[in-house]
Write an enzyme that holds these catalytic residues in place. Structure first.
Site, mmCIF file in Angstrom:
data_model
loop_
_atom_site.group_PDB
_atom_site.id
_atom_site.type_symbol
_atom_site.label_atom_id
_atom_site.label_comp_id
_atom_site.label_asym_id
_atom_site.label_seq_id
_atom_site.Cartn_x
_atom_site.Cartn_y
_atom_site.Cartn_z
ATOM 1 N N TYR A 129 0.844 -1.192 0.000
ATOM 2 C CA TYR A 129 0.000 0.000 0.000
ATOM 3 C C TYR A 129 0.876 1.237 0.000
ATOM 4 O O TYR A 129 2.055 1.196 0.341
ATOM 5 C CB TYR A 129 -0.969 0.006 1.192
ATOM 6 C CG TYR A 129 -0.331 0.280 2.537
ATOM 7 C CD1 TYR A 129 -0.164 1.581 3.011
ATOM 8 C CD2 TYR A 129 0.103 -0.766 3.344
ATOM 9 C CE1 TYR A 129 0.416 1.829 4.243
ATOM 10 C CE2 TYR A 129 0.678 -0.532 4.580
ATOM 11 C CZ TYR A 129 0.834 0.776 5.021
ATOM 12 O OH TYR A 129 1.408 1.019 6.241
ATOM 13 N N CYS A 130 0.257 2.341 -0.393
ATOM 14 C CA CYS A 130 0.931 3.633 -0.429
ATOM 15 C C CYS A 130 0.009 4.645 0.244
ATOM 16 O O CYS A 130 -0.837 4.266 1.059
ATOM 17 C CB CYS A 130 1.253 4.003 -1.877
ATOM 18 S SG CYS A 130 2.525 5.293 -2.024
ATOM 19 N N ALA A 131 0.112 5.898 -0.115
ATOM 20 C CA ALA A 131 -0.692 6.943 0.519
ATOM 21 C C ALA A 131 -2.175 6.780 0.206
ATOM 22 O O ALA A 131 -3.018 6.941 1.066
ATOM 23 C CB ALA A 131 -0.203 8.321 0.095
#
Length: 146
Positions: free
Chosen positions: A88-90
């Protein structure tokens, strides 16, 4: 005049089944990750692919940090070839998670995207852990830096 919804013909049930089943092979979501964590279910490694500073400021409990740019064969050699990485990222506005998925799959690792990222996690009303969590608990404070 047809509506924008009906401008293109709807897929057949067979096509829809193939399409949506295929998406689930590549994606999971925040709720599934949270419920898996709560049930003590393993079988995956949750990886935050943002910068170390963003990770330190606030991340999903149980995640480790491997920025997408640091995903090299040497760095990942510590992990078993059968590791399933959930990355996952932002949030949905960032493609760092896709860069990470490309690198991981290119190195022979199974990978799924946790759609929504940190933004989705917060949207679900879930909390982060980290140094600046009280200041980083809103979507406007979510940083990527990937």
């Amino acid at each position: 005049m047809p509506s924008l919804i009906n401008e293109f013909p709807v897929a057949t049930c067979t096509e829809a089944l193939a399409h949506f089943s295929s998406r689930l092979r590549f994606e999971t979501d925040c709720s599934d990750v949270y419920h898996s964590q709560q049930a003590g279910e393993g079988g995956y490694l949750l990886v935050d692919v943002r910068s170390p500073a963003s990770f330190a400021a606030g991340h999903i409990p149980g995640a480790i940090n491997i920025p997408s740019r640091a995903m090299t064969a040497e760095r990942l050699a510590a992990f078993s070839p059968d590791t399933l990485f959930v990355v996952y990222c932002a949030g949905p506005h960032c493609n760092g998670v896709h860069r990470a998925a490309v690198r991981l799959s290119g190195l022979g690792y199974a990978v799924k995207e946790m759609i929504g990222g940190v933004t989705g996690w917060l949207d679900e009303g879930l909390t982060l852990v980290g140094e600046d969590v009280p200041h980083n608990a809103s979507k406007s404070a979510v940083s990527c830096s990937c």
